[in-house]
Design a protein around this motif. Sequence first.
Motif, PDB file in Angstrom:
ATOM      1  N   ALA A 301      24.902 -12.573 -44.085  1.00  0.00           N
ATOM      2  CA  ALA A 301      23.495 -12.718 -43.704  1.00  0.00           C
ATOM      3  C   ALA A 301      22.573 -12.346 -44.855  1.00  0.00           C
ATOM      4  O   ALA A 301      21.523 -12.975 -45.065  1.00  0.00           O
ATOM      5  N   ALA A 302      22.970 -11.327 -45.612  1.00  0.00           N
ATOM      6  CA  ALA A 302      22.155 -10.941 -46.763  1.00  0.00           C
ATOM      7  C   ALA A 302      22.090 -12.070 -47.780  1.00  0.00           C
ATOM      8  O   ALA A 302      21.051 -12.304 -48.410  1.00  0.00           O
ATOM      9  N   ARG A 303      23.211 -12.792 -47.963  1.00  0.00           N
ATOM     10  CA  ARG A 303      23.216 -13.928 -48.888  1.00  0.00           C
ATOM     11  C   ARG A 303      22.447 -15.113 -48.316  1.00  0.00           C
ATOM     12  O   ARG A 303      21.731 -15.812 -49.029  1.00  0.00           O
ATOM     13  N   ARG A 304      22.613 -15.335 -47.021  1.00  0.00           N
ATOM     14  CA  ARG A 304      22.019 -16.508 -46.387  1.00  0.00           C
ATOM     15  C   ARG A 304      20.506 -16.405 -46.272  1.00  0.00           C
ATOM     16  O   ARG A 304      19.771 -17.354 -46.542  1.00  0.00           O
ATOM     17  N   TYR A 305      20.053 -15.238 -45.812  1.00  0.00           N
ATOM     18  CA  TYR A 305      18.644 -15.091 -45.481  1.00  0.00           C
ATOM     19  C   TYR A 305      17.890 -14.172 -46.437  1.00  0.00           C
ATOM     20  O   TYR A 305      16.701 -13.919 -46.264  1.00  0.00           O
ATOM     21  N   ARG A 310      14.284  -8.964 -38.570  1.00  0.00           N
ATOM     22  CA  ARG A 310      14.355  -8.664 -37.144  1.00  0.00           C
ATOM     23  C   ARG A 310      14.968  -9.810 -36.349  1.00  0.00           C
ATOM     24  O   ARG A 310      15.772  -9.587 -35.450  1.00  0.00           O
ATOM     25  N   ARG A 311      14.616 -11.046 -36.689  1.00  0.00           N
ATOM     26  CA  ARG A 311      15.157 -12.197 -35.966  1.00  0.00           C
ATOM     27  C   ARG A 311      16.676 -12.264 -36.088  1.00  0.00           C
ATOM     28  O   ARG A 311      17.404 -12.436 -35.111  1.00  0.00           O
ATOM     29  N   VAL A 312      17.189 -12.086 -37.298  1.00  0.00           N
ATOM     30  CA  VAL A 312      18.636 -12.112 -37.529  1.00  0.00           C
ATOM     31  C   VAL A 312      19.299 -10.910 -36.868  1.00  0.00           C
ATOM     32  O   VAL A 312      20.361 -11.023 -36.247  1.00  0.00           O
ATOM     33  N   ARG A 313      18.652  -9.735 -37.007  1.00  0.00           N
ATOM     34  CA  ARG A 313      19.219  -8.520 -36.437  1.00  0.00           C
ATOM     35  C   ARG A 313      19.402  -8.628 -34.924  1.00  0.00           C
ATOM     36  O   ARG A 313      20.445  -8.261 -34.375  1.00  0.00           O
ATOM     37  N   GLU A 314      18.381  -9.129 -34.241  1.00  0.00           N
ATOM     38  CA  GLU A 314      18.451  -9.231 -32.782  1.00  0.00           C
ATOM     39  C   GLU A 314      19.545 -10.197 -32.349  1.00  0.00           C
ATOM     40  O   GLU A 314      20.283  -9.924 -31.402  1.00  0.00           O
ATOM     41  N   SER A 369      29.838 -26.780 -28.833  1.00  0.00           N
ATOM     42  CA  SER A 369      28.978 -25.649 -28.489  1.00  0.00           C
ATOM     43  C   SER A 369      29.180 -24.454 -29.402  1.00  0.00           C
ATOM     44  O   SER A 369      28.340 -23.556 -29.453  1.00  0.00           O
ATOM     45  N   SER A 370      30.289 -24.408 -30.161  1.00  0.00           N
ATOM     46  CA  SER A 370      30.552 -23.246 -31.006  1.00  0.00           C
ATOM     47  C   SER A 370      29.534 -23.106 -32.133  1.00  0.00           C
ATOM     48  O   SER A 370      29.374 -22.014 -32.689  1.00  0.00           O
ATOM     49  N   VAL A 371      28.811 -24.176 -32.479  1.00  0.00           N
ATOM     50  CA  VAL A 371      27.834 -24.078 -33.560  1.00  0.00           C
ATOM     51  C   VAL A 371      26.635 -23.241 -33.157  1.00  0.00           C
ATOM     52  O   VAL A 371      25.777 -22.939 -33.991  1.00  0.00           O
ATOM     53  N   SER A 372      26.546 -22.845 -31.895  1.00  0.00           N
ATOM     54  CA  SER A 372      25.433 -22.000 -31.454  1.00  0.00           C
ATOM     55  C   SER A 372      25.611 -20.541 -31.850  1.00  0.00           C
ATOM     56  O   SER A 372      24.692 -19.743 -31.727  1.00  0.00           O
ATOM     57  N   MET A 373      26.802 -20.162 -32.353  1.00  0.00           N
ATOM     58  CA  MET A 373      27.073 -18.774 -32.732  1.00  0.00           C
ATOM     59  C   MET A 373      26.636 -18.508 -34.166  1.00  0.00           C
ATOM     60  O   MET A 373      27.134 -19.142 -35.102  1.00  0.00           O
ATOM     61  N   LEU A 374      25.736 -17.554 -34.349  1.00  0.00           N
ATOM     62  CA  LEU A 374      25.341 -17.151 -35.689  1.00  0.00           C
ATOM     63  C   LEU A 374      26.531 -16.549 -36.431  1.00  0.00           C
ATOM     64  O   LEU A 374      26.693 -16.755 -37.641  1.00  0.00           O
ATOM     65  N   PRO A 386      22.128 -21.808 -36.307  1.00  0.00           N
ATOM     66  CA  PRO A 386      21.654 -21.842 -34.923  1.00  0.00           C
ATOM     67  C   PRO A 386      20.251 -21.282 -34.764  1.00  0.00           C
ATOM     68  O   PRO A 386      19.545 -21.627 -33.802  1.00  0.00           O
ATOM     69  N   LEU A 387      19.804 -20.435 -35.696  1.00  0.00           N
ATOM     70  CA  LEU A 387      18.451 -19.902 -35.610  1.00  0.00           C
ATOM     71  C   LEU A 387      17.431 -20.966 -35.968  1.00  0.00           C
ATOM     72  O   LEU A 387      16.352 -21.034 -35.372  1.00  0.00           O
TER      73      LEU A 387
END
Length: 604
Positions: A301-305, A310-314, A369-374, A386-387
């Motif tokens: 996530a640190a590399r991606r975003y 907060r959005r990623v954390r939640e 449906s698995s693509v909905s998982m972050l 998915p976000l």
Amino acid sequence: MSAGFVELCAHSWYSFGAGASSPAELVDRAGYYGYPTLGLTDVSNLCGALDFVQECRSAGIGAVLGADLTVREGDRMGPVTFIAENGAGYSNLCRLISLAYVTGGRTTPVLDVRFLEPHAEGLIALLGDPDGLLAADISAGHWSMAEGRAKQYAGWFGAGSVFLGLQQHLAHGDTVRNERMSQLAERCRLGCVATNAPWYHDTSRARLHDSLTAMRMNSSLSEIRNSLKVNCNYDLQTRDVMEQRLRKYPESLTNTLVLAERCSNFSALDFVTSSYRFPDVPTPPGHDAQSWLERLCEESAARRYGGVDRRVRERLDEEFELIRKHGLAGFFLVYHRVVELAREVMLELGWGHQETPLEWLPPGRGRGSSVSMLVGYLIGLSHVDPLDYGLALDRFLSSESTSMPDIDLDFPRDIRERLILRIIEEWGWDHAVLTGMFPTYKARGVIRGLGKALGLPPDELPGYAELVKRPGWDRLFALADSLQGFPKGVAQHPGGMLLSSTALTDFMPVQPAAIAGRYIGQWDKESVDDAGMQAVRLVRNRTGVEPDLSRIDYREKDVFDDLGRGDTVGVFQVESAAQMQTIVRMHPEDIYELALESPRYALA
């Protein structure tokens, strides 16, 4: 007084090239006859085991499972029937079948007798098949050899778990053989058990059984006459018929009920469900599966975003809680490891660079449906953020979910072929196998195969539609109608694999595939589609830049302008003439409109 009888040794169409009835047909006929239990002992496999168990459950009939195996003793070999009394016996049966294929031969499985003693627990051995070694010995008057063999099996399996089979098909030699088997049982203090060893549920299938045998041997019926059954009495018989035919041996009839009762507390379906374990994935010191998965996701996530806002954390906290609740951390790590292995193959093929993060250029494509998982996006299981698209979790995984989530991963053919071998090397052939599938007879193949079996002129086969009323050809068409849909054998699934921490051979037989280094489980699964990603290499070669496929702009104006002009040649799903016409009229401007234009097109 009626002795009672249940058939323990029926054969279904999963006795490939011999069985002439489906499990459902056998179970239906058993129910019609009032059987409380039915046994299935197909040749060298348990391919139809779960299908059979489910059919029996639906009919309210007890299910007994076993298999006929060819056992080799020195330079002689012959069939022996093994029945699973409990979970230990079922596991041992799976192992014996696997050993027969792995050590004996992929197309002609033979089990060396030395494997029996270590795998005898929980199994009941039925000796006395008319084509077996015991029958040959007593027919030749070799009583000492027959007695020694029977006592040897009793020493391995226990005297109470070895029975001599009695069969009466009104064929020459049956009566004498049964008398001698009964005498041998007395001398060795073993029981006898009655069976008709049916190959079909009704006598009307006798001709089909013969034809299947001829097709399996690639010969005509006249050429293999000595290999065929002598009459049509090898069907599933009523109790009355069996009691009449074997009235001199009432104990052999009663023993079928005794064995059915001994096996009544075992359910293969329940055993398999409770036995399967997801494969373990080693984690670094100080981490369990959950903490290591969370660590991988945080770093990605640190590399991606550029950080975890907060959005990623939640979203991560929500998904981590679901994964923890359902115990799925190891499940996701297994998929992550598969993707890592696929990445190794991808780099070996010259696609991508070592320094490129896994999630930047995932070697496979998740879909559904698995693509909905972050979490899946962050560990390389999907290229869809998915976000960015506001994808909800509920369809893939929720707090109320009771079944395992389904993740489909598609790989390009070049990667997939090597990845299969890499996975088997990683987990071992008895823990990682290709899912099986059962090709069925189709119309043209049926006509040609049966035509040869019936000795009809091959040069007339191409025009067979005009021959339906000719003598001989009418029999072919009648048989062909019955044969369509029959499974021909076990083949490998195009890409589906089974992975387990528990050895798969504990609850499913495994056999070598036609391609060296691969192994097939004897159960089938739904097919999965292939996917391709060769375009990445072309882009890098032309521009010197490797695209981040997980960050493709699905609203790219130039792309959709090309699509709107009908410039879709070579673009999967929208290159047909009908799609070209429709896409020009609708002129989609983003992937959502494209999905509406093409019902088969999917975001994933």
